[in-house]
Write a protein that holds these residues in place. Structure first.
Motif, PDB file in Angstrom:
ATOM      1  N   LEU A 177       0.829  -1.197   0.000  1.00 52.40           N
ATOM      2  CA  LEU A 177       0.000   0.000   0.000  1.00 52.40           C
ATOM      3  C   LEU A 177       0.869   1.254   0.000  1.00 52.40           C
ATOM      4  CD1 LEU A 177      -2.639   1.542   0.180  1.00 52.40           C
ATOM      5  CD2 LEU A 177      -2.637   1.153   2.658  1.00 52.40           C
ATOM      6  N   VAL A 178       1.841   1.307   0.899  1.00 55.67           N
ATOM      7  CA  VAL A 178       2.718   2.479   0.975  1.00 55.67           C
ATOM      8  C   VAL A 178       3.567   2.603  -0.292  1.00 55.67           C
ATOM      9  CG1 VAL A 178       4.627   3.529   2.255  1.00 55.67           C
ATOM     10  CG2 VAL A 178       2.756   2.431   3.490  1.00 55.67           C
ATOM     11  N   LEU A 179       4.071   1.464  -0.791  1.00 56.11           N
ATOM     12  CA  LEU A 179       4.869   1.491  -2.022  1.00 56.11           C
ATOM     13  C   LEU A 179       4.050   2.009  -3.199  1.00 56.11           C
ATOM     14  CD1 LEU A 179       7.495   0.718  -3.537  1.00 56.11           C
ATOM     15  CD2 LEU A 179       6.487  -1.552  -3.890  1.00 56.11           C
ATOM     16  N   SER A 180       2.810   1.556  -3.334  1.00 51.87           N
ATOM     17  CA  SER A 180       1.981   1.990  -4.461  1.00 51.87           C
ATOM     18  C   SER A 180       1.674   3.484  -4.384  1.00 51.87           C
ATOM     19  CB  SER A 180       0.689   1.180  -4.499  1.00 51.87           C
ATOM     20  OG  SER A 180      -0.123   1.445  -3.356  1.00 51.87           O
ATOM     21  N   ILE A 181       1.425   3.987  -3.177  1.00 52.51           N
ATOM     22  CA  ILE A 181       1.145   5.421  -3.033  1.00 52.51           C
ATOM     23  C   ILE A 181       2.370   6.246  -3.406  1.00 52.51           C
ATOM     24  CG2 ILE A 181       0.584   7.244  -1.383  1.00 52.51           C
ATOM     25  CD1 ILE A 181      -1.105   5.230   0.135  1.00 52.51           C
ATOM     26  N   ASN A 182       3.549   5.826  -2.950  1.00 53.35           N
ATOM     27  CA  ASN A 182       4.775   6.561  -3.268  1.00 53.35           C
ATOM     28  C   ASN A 182       5.085   6.515  -4.763  1.00 53.35           C
ATOM     29  OD1 ASN A 182       5.454   7.496  -0.691  1.00 53.35           O
ATOM     30  ND2 ASN A 182       6.406   5.564  -0.142  1.00 53.35           N
ATOM     31  N   MET A 183       4.935   5.345  -5.377  1.00 57.46           N
ATOM     32  CA  MET A 183       5.200   5.234  -6.808  1.00 57.46           C
ATOM     33  C   MET A 183       4.180   6.017  -7.625  1.00 57.46           C
ATOM     34  SD  MET A 183       6.444   1.261  -7.266  1.00 57.46           S
ATOM     35  CE  MET A 183       7.050   1.588  -8.920  1.00 57.46           C
ATOM     36  N   LEU A 184       2.951   6.060  -7.145  1.00 57.67           N
ATOM     37  CA  LEU A 184       1.926   6.849  -7.819  1.00 57.67           C
ATOM     38  C   LEU A 184       2.264   8.336  -7.756  1.00 57.67           C
ATOM     39  CD1 LEU A 184      -0.804   6.493  -9.270  1.00 57.67           C
ATOM     40  CD2 LEU A 184      -1.932   6.815  -7.069  1.00 57.67           C
ATOM     41  N   GLY A 185       2.703   8.795  -6.588  1.00 55.26           N
ATOM     42  CA  GLY A 185       3.097  10.193  -6.460  1.00 55.26           C
ATOM     43  C   GLY A 185       4.299  10.548  -7.314  1.00 55.26           C
ATOM     44  N   ASP A 186       5.309   9.673  -7.320  1.00 53.86           N
ATOM     45  CA  ASP A 186       6.481   9.921  -8.162  1.00 53.86           C
ATOM     46  C   ASP A 186       6.101   9.938  -9.641  1.00 53.86           C
ATOM     47  OD1 ASP A 186       8.065  10.059  -5.940  1.00 53.86           O
ATOM     48  OD2 ASP A 186       8.777   7.992  -6.058  1.00 53.86           O
ATOM     49  N   GLY A 187       5.202   9.034 -10.027  1.00 58.23           N
ATOM     50  CA  GLY A 187       4.774   8.996 -11.420  1.00 58.23           C
ATOM     51  C   GLY A 187       4.029  10.247 -11.828  1.00 58.23           C
ATOM     52  N   VAL A 188       3.152  10.727 -10.957  1.00 61.03           N
ATOM     53  CA  VAL A 188       2.426  11.964 -11.256  1.00 61.03           C
ATOM     54  C   VAL A 188       3.400  13.128 -11.397  1.00 61.03           C
ATOM     55  CG1 VAL A 188       0.791  13.642 -10.324  1.00 61.03           C
ATOM     56  CG2 VAL A 188       0.285  11.207 -10.185  1.00 61.03           C
ATOM     57  N   ARG A 189       4.403  13.173 -10.544  1.00 67.95           N
ATOM     58  CA  ARG A 189       5.416  14.238 -10.642  1.00 67.95           C
ATOM     59  C   ARG A 189       6.142  14.184 -11.978  1.00 67.95           C
ATOM     60  NH1 ARG A 189      10.452  12.833  -7.409  1.00 67.95           N
ATOM     61  NH2 ARG A 189      10.512  11.436  -9.215  1.00 67.95           N
ATOM     62  N   ASP A 190       6.559  12.990 -12.381  1.00 66.00           N
ATOM     63  CA  ASP A 190       7.305  12.863 -13.631  1.00 66.00           C
ATOM     64  C   ASP A 190       6.439  13.165 -14.848  1.00 66.00           C
ATOM     65  OD1 ASP A 190       9.434  12.123 -12.094  1.00 66.00           O
ATOM     66  OD2 ASP A 190       9.221   9.974 -12.449  1.00 66.00           O
ATOM     67  N   VAL A 191       5.196  12.722 -14.820  1.00 67.35           N
ATOM     68  CA  VAL A 191       4.319  12.905 -15.978  1.00 67.35           C
ATOM     69  C   VAL A 191       3.914  14.358 -16.155  1.00 67.35           C
ATOM     70  CG1 VAL A 191       2.003  12.381 -16.856  1.00 67.35           C
ATOM     71  CG2 VAL A 191       3.453  10.539 -16.010  1.00 67.35           C
ATOM     72  N   THR A 192       3.684  15.060 -15.058  1.00 71.83           N
ATOM     73  CA  THR A 192       3.217  16.444 -15.142  1.00 71.83           C
ATOM     74  C   THR A 192       4.341  17.459 -15.159  1.00 71.83           C
ATOM     75  OG1 THR A 192       2.998  16.527 -12.712  1.00 71.83           O
ATOM     76  CG2 THR A 192       1.054  15.889 -14.000  1.00 71.83           C
ATOM     77  N   ALA A 193       5.601  17.003 -15.000  1.00 74.87           N
ATOM     78  CA  ALA A 193       6.731  17.931 -15.037  1.00 74.87           C
ATOM     79  C   ALA A 193       6.875  18.515 -16.443  1.00 74.87           C
ATOM     80  CB  ALA A 193       8.015  17.216 -14.628  1.00 74.87           C
ATOM     81  N   PRO A 194       7.262  19.786 -16.552  1.00 82.96           N
ATOM     82  CA  PRO A 194       7.380  20.409 -17.879  1.00 82.96           C
ATOM     83  C   PRO A 194       8.369  19.689 -18.783  1.00 82.96           C
ATOM     84  CG  PRO A 194       7.422  22.072 -16.162  1.00 82.96           C
ATOM     85  CD  PRO A 194       7.490  20.743 -15.476  1.00 82.96           C
ATOM     86  N   GLU A 195       9.474  19.194 -18.205  1.00 78.55           N
ATOM     87  CA  GLU A 195      10.482  18.538 -19.028  1.00 78.55           C
ATOM     88  C   GLU A 195      10.115  17.112 -19.356  1.00 78.55           C
ATOM     89  OE1 GLU A 195      11.866  18.217 -14.697  1.00 78.55           O
ATOM     90  OE2 GLU A 195      10.789  19.608 -16.019  1.00 78.55           O
TER      91      GLU A 195
END
Length: 301
Positions: free
Chosen positions: A280-298
């Motif tokens: 559960l904790v791993l999925s939440i962290n990976m989801l947050g990291d993924g959202v950061r990478d996908v929405t980052a301008p670069e």
């Protein structure tokens, strides 16, 4: 003479024709961490929502005649495929219903923290000056307070009910929101469209809500996922120490606490909820990291 002008590559031309949302969707579908975290998170959410349909047992129903039955992969029966605990309660039922407790605590604690920290951080970054000094002082005061010790003291004083745990965690985890959004707002504050909105006479709430908040939302989402995972771990720690969610409420931290006395004889009592908490904790962290990478301008991948 031949025309030596280089034509744009087909892939580059197609990428230029895509809308920002389409580009973001393409990044999301290519991001393995986001897909893994989102899939695991979706499975856990579905288990929590449809728990009554996934098991015919109640998480509170006791049967001393059926106590300490092992899981089916350790020689148990399919009737209780994840076994039973020391009171004969079905372990799969407690695990499924316990997902509700963990998700609810993490979600509502993160919402409370996000509201407090976001308001303070955006105000400090936008106004600066004395407002920034006051908010910085509050952040320093909060950082000087150890979260676990304060949570233990407050929960021990007011009791370990679900509402108390959520409120305490929500009031103790806002500092990261404030620090990150303060810095992000300071950057957005200097952009031309914010100055243009102010010159055109836009009200302060309109500037903060329409111009500042949408442009720091990426940071807010990432911190929200991190603090949600943090709250879930803290709740599990408090429940393990007997000061979090109180029995017989199904909680993964409480299940680990109840099984610690049988660690040498029946380690699966701790392993099963421990693995569930880990994913559960791993999925939440990976989801947050993924959202950061996908929405980052670069568009990091």
């Amino acid at each position: 003479m031949t025309d030596t002008t280089m034509a744009p590559a087909p892939s580059a031309a197609r990428a230029a024709a895509l809308t920002p949302r389409q580009v973001m969707l393409r990044r999301a579908l290519r991001h393995r961490g986001l897909l893994f975290g989102g899939t695991v998170m979706l499975i856990i959410v579905l288990i929590a929502v449809f728990a009554p349909l996934l098991t015919s047992w109640s998480p509170y129903e006791q049967s001393l005649l059926a106590r300490m039955k092992p899981p089916v992969f350790l020689g148990g029966t399919e009737e209780h495929w994840l076994g039973t605990d020391a009171l004969g309660r079905d372990y799969w039922a407690r695990l499924a219903y316990g997902a509700r407790i963990s998700l609810m605590i993490g979600l509502f604690a993160a919402i409370i923290s996000a509201v407090i920290g976001s308001v303070l951080g955006i105000l400090a970054g936008y106004f600066g000056g004395r407002v920034d000094l006051v908010v910085t002082f509050l952040i320093n005061v909060r950082l000087a307070m150890p979260v676990v010790l304060v949570a233990l003291a407050v929960v021990a004083l007011f009791g370990g009910s679900l509402n108390v745990v959520v409120t305490v965690l929500g009031l103790l985890l806002w500092d990261r929101f404030a620090v990150v959004l303060r810095a992000a707002t300071m950057q957005v504050r200097k952009l031309e469209y914010v100055a243009a909105a102010e010159v055109l006479g836009a009200s302060l709430p309109r500037v903060l809500w329409k111009d500042i908040l949408p442009n720091v939302m990426n940071h807010l989402i990432v911190i929200f996922t991190l603090e949600m995972a943090h709250a879930i771990i803290l709740e599990a720690a408090l429940s393990f120490l007997g000061l979090g969610v109180q029995p017989p409420t199904p909680s993964w931290g409480l299940m680990i606490s109840e099984g610690k006395n049988m660690l040498l004889f029946e380690p699966w009592l701790i392993t099963i909820p421990g693995i569930a908490l880990f994913f559960l904790v791993l999925s939440i962290n990976m989801l947050g990291d993924g959202v950061r990478d996908v929405t980052a301008p670069e568009g990091r991948n």
